[in-house]
Design a protein around this motif. Structure first.
Motif, short mmCIF file in Angstrom:
data_model
loop_
_atom_site.label_atom_id
_atom_site.label_comp_id
_atom_site.label_asym_id
_atom_site.label_seq_id
_atom_site.Cartn_x
_atom_site.Cartn_y
_atom_site.Cartn_z
N VAL A 155 13.78 -33.54 -6.90
CA VAL A 155 15.23 -33.64 -7.03
C VAL A 155 15.85 -32.45 -7.75
CG1 VAL A 155 15.21 -36.15 -7.02
CG2 VAL A 155 15.08 -34.94 -9.19
N LEU A 156 15.05 -31.49 -8.17
CA LEU A 156 15.60 -30.36 -8.92
C LEU A 156 16.69 -29.62 -8.15
CD1 LEU A 156 12.45 -28.82 -10.65
CD2 LEU A 156 14.47 -29.77 -11.78
N GLY A 157 16.43 -29.37 -6.87
CA GLY A 157 17.42 -28.66 -6.08
C GLY A 157 18.71 -29.43 -5.95
N SER A 158 18.63 -30.76 -5.95
CA SER A 158 19.82 -31.57 -5.80
C SER A 158 20.65 -31.61 -7.07
CB SER A 158 19.44 -33.00 -5.41
OG SER A 158 18.68 -33.00 -4.23
N ILE A 159 19.96 -31.67 -8.23
CA ILE A 159 20.67 -31.79 -9.49
C ILE A 159 21.60 -30.60 -9.72
CG2 ILE A 159 20.41 -32.00 -11.98
CD1 ILE A 159 19.59 -34.44 -10.30
N PHE A 160 21.15 -29.43 -9.35
CA PHE A 160 21.91 -28.23 -9.60
C PHE A 160 22.68 -27.75 -8.36
CE2 PHE A 160 18.29 -28.25 -12.53
CZ PHE A 160 18.98 -28.32 -13.72
N ASN A 161 22.80 -28.62 -7.38
CA ASN A 161 23.59 -28.32 -6.21
C ASN A 161 25.06 -28.21 -6.62
OD1 ASN A 161 25.19 -28.67 -3.80
ND2 ASN A 161 23.29 -29.30 -2.79
N PRO A 162 25.78 -27.18 -6.18
CA PRO A 162 27.18 -27.04 -6.57
C PRO A 162 28.01 -28.27 -6.24
CG PRO A 162 26.40 -25.03 -5.54
CD PRO A 162 25.30 -26.04 -5.38
N ALA A 163 27.70 -28.93 -5.12
CA ALA A 163 28.46 -30.12 -4.75
C ALA A 163 28.16 -31.29 -5.67
CB ALA A 163 28.14 -30.51 -3.31
N ASP A 164 26.99 -31.24 -6.29
CA ASP A 164 26.56 -32.28 -7.24
C ASP A 164 26.74 -33.68 -6.65
OD1 ASP A 164 27.10 -32.78 -10.83
OD2 ASP A 164 25.39 -33.15 -9.54
N PHE A 165 26.25 -33.86 -5.43
CA PHE A 165 26.43 -35.13 -4.75
C PHE A 165 25.79 -36.28 -5.53
CE2 PHE A 165 24.82 -38.44 -1.93
CZ PHE A 165 25.98 -38.81 -1.26
N LEU A 166 24.61 -36.03 -6.09
CA LEU A 166 23.92 -37.11 -6.80
C LEU A 166 24.72 -37.60 -8.00
CD1 LEU A 166 20.20 -35.95 -6.71
CD2 LEU A 166 21.34 -37.64 -5.29
N TYR A 167 25.40 -36.69 -8.67
CA TYR A 167 26.22 -37.13 -9.80
C TYR A 167 27.36 -38.01 -9.31
CZ TYR A 167 29.57 -37.22 -13.57
OH TYR A 167 30.46 -37.65 -14.52
N ASN A 168 27.96 -37.64 -8.19
CA ASN A 168 29.06 -38.44 -7.66
C ASN A 168 28.61 -39.84 -7.27
OD1 ASN A 168 30.92 -36.36 -7.91
ND2 ASN A 168 30.47 -35.53 -5.89
N VAL A 169 27.36 -39.97 -6.83
CA VAL A 169 26.85 -41.28 -6.43
C VAL A 169 26.27 -42.03 -7.62
CG1 VAL A 169 25.18 -42.50 -4.99
CG2 VAL A 169 26.40 -40.54 -4.08
N PHE A 170 25.34 -41.39 -8.33
CA PHE A 170 24.67 -42.06 -9.45
C PHE A 170 25.58 -42.17 -10.67
CE2 PHE A 170 20.33 -40.48 -7.77
CZ PHE A 170 20.26 -41.56 -6.92
#
Length: 252
Positions: A155-170
């Motif tokens: 999940v490292l690549g997702s956490i630092f994704n500019p869109a930060d999709f995981l933050y918006n969901v989680f």
């Protein structure tokens, strides 16, 4: 007459326990012909508890006023029923489920054409390079994508994704995400999810759409093969594992 403090505390605890362990009972039937429906799955979306109807269509599940019960059964439309004061007070209710027509799409199966020559046939057999990881409670594994060799770092690549999709969901659904652990600990829910592939129960429990679930898994670096073929229990474990890693990485 005076009541001692320890006795008063004990009475309060007894009353609180009795209140917190309320259950509702009922019978599930087909709306078209009142046929008893056996093995209907019921999930309390608020308390994350599961139950199943017996051979007489009867069920009992822990619930309080305003809890939402989710009923699902193969070939019938899933429904949500809110627990009322009258239900708790008077007992059994009849829950009617509506049968739905299922249109099966035509599927074309293309078998591997073998020639009998090992050198040629070896090249024609499809090979999947996705990494596989174990799932708690299951004897099999699942594919976790072909871009990361380690489950810990997927999940490292997702956490630092500019869109930060995981933050918006989680991050914006802390209450729903906290249910993940409860879902994994309830045997009724795990048994239910192990036999389902439609994501409906997960959507109801987590209050997310099917698109959100697929997007979560993609951002957590799971393969298309896994997303399309895994059962709901495998999906639950995948999202739960991704969420736990997300929390650790965010905290750090």
């Amino acid at each position: 007459m005076k009541t001692s403090f320890p006795l008063l505390l004990l009475l309060l605890l007894i009353g609180f326990t009795a209140h917190s362990q309320q259950t509702v009972t009922g019978i599930v039937q087909s709306a078209s012909n009142d046929r008893i429906l056996e093995n209907v799955n019921i999930v309390n979306l608020n308390q994350v508890k599961g139950a199943t109807t017996n051979e007489k269509g009867e069920f009992e599940i822990r619930a309080e006023v305003n809890d939402t019960l989710y009923f699902s059964y193969i070939g019938y439309k899933s429904i949500q029923v809110t627990v009322s004061n009258d239900w708790l007070k008077y007992g059994d209710v009849k829950v009617k489920m509506t049968e739905v027509g299922i249109a099966l799409e035509e599927v074309t199966v293309r078998p591997v054409q073998l020639t009998g020559y090992i050198e040629i046939d070896a090249k024609n057999i499809p090979i999947y390079n996705n990494y596989r990881y174990s799932i708690s409670g299951l004897n099999t594994g699942y594919e976790g994508g072909d871009r990361q060799p380690s489950a810990v770092t997927k999940v490292l690549g997702s956490i630092f994704n500019p869109a930060d999709f995981l933050y918006n969901v989680f991050g914006k659904r802390p209450t729903q995400m906290r249910k993940l652990r409860q879902m994994k600990e309830d045997d009724e829910i795990r048994n239910l999810l192990q036999t389902k592939y439609d994501r409906e129960t997960l959507q109801a429990l987590l209050q997310v759409s099917r698109v959100d679930i697929d997007e979560i898994l993609r951002n957590c670096n799971y393969s298309k093969d896994f997303i399309s073929t895994a059962n709901d229990l495998q999906i639950l474990d995948a999202i739960s594992g991704c969420y736990e890693e997300y929390k650790v990485l965010k905290r750090d």
